[in-house]
Design an enzyme around this catalytic site. Structure first.
Site, PDB file in Angstrom:
ATOM      1  N   LYS A  93      -3.737  -0.287   2.850  1.00  0.00           N
ATOM      2  CA  LYS A  93      -2.348  -0.828   2.064  1.00  0.00           C
ATOM      3  C   LYS A  93      -2.476  -0.942   0.485  1.00  0.00           C
ATOM      4  O   LYS A  93      -1.521  -0.661  -0.078  1.00  0.00           O
ATOM      5  CB  LYS A  93      -1.690  -1.943   2.689  1.00  0.00           C
ATOM      6  CG  LYS A  93      -1.342  -1.466   4.035  1.00  0.00           C
ATOM      7  CD  LYS A  93      -0.344  -2.689   4.609  1.00  0.00           C
ATOM      8  CE  LYS A  93       0.383  -2.297   5.924  1.00  0.00           C
ATOM      9  NZ  LYS A  93      -0.424  -2.054   7.096  1.00  0.00           N
ATOM     10  N   GLU A 115       9.314  -6.449   1.356  1.00  0.00           N
ATOM     11  CA  GLU A 115       9.470  -7.044   2.829  1.00  0.00           C
ATOM     12  C   GLU A 115       8.078  -6.915   3.556  1.00  0.00           C
ATOM     13  O   GLU A 115       7.389  -6.094   3.318  1.00  0.00           O
ATOM     14  CB  GLU A 115      10.760  -6.388   3.477  1.00  0.00           C
ATOM     15  CG  GLU A 115      10.331  -5.264   4.675  1.00  0.00           C
ATOM     16  CD  GLU A 115       9.966  -4.059   3.669  1.00  0.00           C
ATOM     17  OE1 GLU A 115      10.152  -3.942   2.483  1.00  0.00           O
ATOM     18  OE2 GLU A 115       9.022  -3.259   4.246  1.00  0.00           O
ATOM     19  N   SER A 382      -8.626   2.269   9.447  1.00  0.00           N
ATOM     20  CA  SER A 382      -7.426   2.058   8.445  1.00  0.00           C
ATOM     21  C   SER A 382      -7.627   0.464   7.920  1.00  0.00           C
ATOM     22  O   SER A 382      -7.564   0.013   6.823  1.00  0.00           O
ATOM     23  CB  SER A 382      -6.057   2.058   8.899  1.00  0.00           C
ATOM     24  OG  SER A 382      -5.932   1.434  10.275  1.00  0.00           O
TER      25      SER A 382
HETATM   26  C1  LIG Z   1      -0.156  -1.511   8.086  1.00  0.00           C
HETATM   27  C2  LIG Z   1      -1.262  -1.058   9.008  1.00  0.00           C
HETATM   28  C3  LIG Z   1      -1.164   0.209   9.596  1.00  0.00           C
HETATM   29  C4  LIG Z   1       0.225   0.716  10.102  1.00  0.00           C
HETATM   30  O1  LIG Z   1       0.664   1.367   8.975  1.00  0.00           O
HETATM   31  P1  LIG Z   1       0.776   2.859   8.704  1.00  0.00           P
HETATM   32  O2  LIG Z   1       1.800   3.096   7.463  1.00  0.00           O
HETATM   33  O3  LIG Z   1       1.123   3.820   9.627  1.00  0.00           O
HETATM   34  O4  LIG Z   1      -0.487   3.401   8.153  1.00  0.00           O
HETATM   35  C5  LIG Z   1      -2.358   0.512  10.283  1.00  0.00           C
HETATM   36  N1  LIG Z   1      -3.757   0.170  10.045  1.00  0.00           N
HETATM   37  C6  LIG Z   1      -3.582  -1.222   9.235  1.00  0.00           C
HETATM   38  C7  LIG Z   1      -4.989  -1.762   9.305  1.00  0.00           C
HETATM   39  C8  LIG Z   1      -2.500  -1.657   8.712  1.00  0.00           C
HETATM   40  O5  LIG Z   1      -2.551  -2.813   7.914  1.00  0.00           O
END
Ligand SMILES: *Cc1c(COP(=O)(O)O)cnc(C)c1O
Length: 411
Positions: A93, A115, A382
């Protein structure tokens, strides 16, 4: 395939999806944002500052790690992990919040508005507000503030003001409405920092652009490691930002399969899931037309995932278009599969993944096991799972369907 939805058209559409379903007053602000964004990404002073912060503050490039023990477990294609979990603040993010934060400062804003549902986007926004010396107002449902108390404390420590939203169900949708309202009353001095590749045009373009560093790096790293492009990319899909960030640089390489993994929650048949493209239909939500989990009247229905970051009733419009034209495939993984993958990756590689990312790991294991050993895939890791340890421990104590013995040993 000459209709590949690489970019939004002049009206902000990817094929039949996207657009700007907002009041006229907001449309003016969005058009101003679009112009500023186009100028910024073509200005070496802007991209140079962005690159510096991604390198020295976030810690990019994130490694592409060949996971040998995970590969041996799947007994098929080689599995590489794109380590977004190693970024400052522990997830992808921050790539987007740094980009939009710099854009906000360039547009003369002194305050960031956002938000947040689970709190992760709020923390990433508050982090960048501190970095750039800007004010920060975070809108969060009262119910979510209770559930994610630690993230509230973290945002306040970073200097943000966290506003409790008590309207409606007091969760994410109501927080979005409150944040958009605050922006509309102060569009000059404030900037609405959107956390995923969703919302009205140009946000899906803006977020994809700032997240596409993931795929640009992965492409170069794959060529370095294997001398060719991967056979498949796998990423989890909430709003779709980490997935589109990984996919963007590979869209025109049609030999590279693109797979998004949606959360099937407690099972598609139970209705307790957030598998938007698998089980939804096109509607308008949050200023865009896209796949939505909605009832017959078009109202979003409650959605659910064990991973709070995937619990969103819509999806980014570019994913909707990629699905319809067949360039990307969207599959699902359940809570149980994600929990098993969470434990498995921790045991086999010493990497504790976010529950969101665990959905991608779960599907990647299935996919790799059907492939040849001379093939390789990249999974977007992610985020890291420290935030999920308490919840997973609690669930593993009570969930007998997860194939993990007491103490965590896979059975
Ligand atoms: C917020 C988040 C997601 C999901 O958000 P996307 O916009 O679909 O990437 C996925 N993995 C993590 C670790 C997150 O914090």
């Amino acid at each position: 395939m000459n209709t590949l939805p690489l970019h939004a058209d002049a009206n902000g559409y990817f094929g039949a999806y996207g657009g700007q379903y907002v009041p006229p007053q907001l449309k003016t602000i969005l058009d101003r944002l679009d112009t500023a964004f186009q100028e910024a990404v073509n200005d070496p002073a802007f991209t140079g500052e962005m690159d510096r912060l991604l390198r020295d503050y976030v810690g990019r490039p994130s490694p592409l790690y060949r996971a040998d023990r995970l590969t041996a477990y799947a007994a098929g294609a080689r599995i590489y992990l794109k380590r977004e979990d190693l970024n400052h603040t522990g997830a992808h993010k921050i790539n987007n919040t740094i980009g939009q934060g710099l854009l906000a400062r360039r547009m003369g804003a002194s305050r960031l508005i956002a938000e947040t549902g689970a709190g992760q986007h709020g923390v990433a926004t508050a982090t960048v507000a501190a970095l750039l010396g800007m004010g920060c107002d975070i809108y969060m449902g009262a119910e979510d503030m209770r559930r994610q108390h630690l993230n509230v404390v973290r945002m306040e420590l970073l200097g943000a003001c966290v506003h409790s939203v008590t309207d409606g169900l007091a969760t994410l949708k109501d927080a979005v409405d409150a944040a958009l309202g605050a922006w509309a009353t102060d569009p000059e001095a404030s900037f609405y920092l959107l956390g995923s590749a969703v919302g009205p045009h140009p946000y899906p373009e803006v977020v994809r652009t700032f997240q596409s560093v993931i795929g640009r790096e992965a492409r170069a790293q794959a060529l370095q490691a294997e001398g060719r492009l991967p056979d498949a990319l796998v990423a989890c899909v909430g709003g779709g930002s980490n997935a589109i960030g990984l996919f963007a640089d590979f869209l025109e390489n049609e030999d590279v399969a693109l797979v998004g993994v949606e959360p099937a929650g407690k099972g598609l048949a139970t209705g307790l899931h957030a598998a938007t493209m698998t089980a939804g239909h096109p509607e308008v939500i949050h200023g865009m037309r896209t796949y939505v989990l909605a009832d017959d009247k078009g109202n979003p229905t409650p959605c659910y995932s064990v991973a709070a970051g995937l619990d969103y009733p819509g999806v980014g419009p570019q994913h909707a278009a990629l699905r319809d034209c067949g360039r990307a495939t969207y599959v699902t993984a359940t809570d149980t599969e994600a929990l098993e993958a969470f434990v498995l990756l921790s045991h086999l590689e010493g990497i504790v993944p976010a529950l969101e990312s665990s959905h991608a790991i779960a599907y990647a294991l299935r996919l790799a096991s059907t492939m040849r050993p001379d093939q390789f895939i990249i999974v977007n890791l992610s985020g890291r799972g420290d935030k999920d340890v308490d919840e997973v421990t609690r669930l593993l104590d009570i969930r007998k369907d997860v194939a993990v013995a007491p103490g965590g040993c896979p059975l």
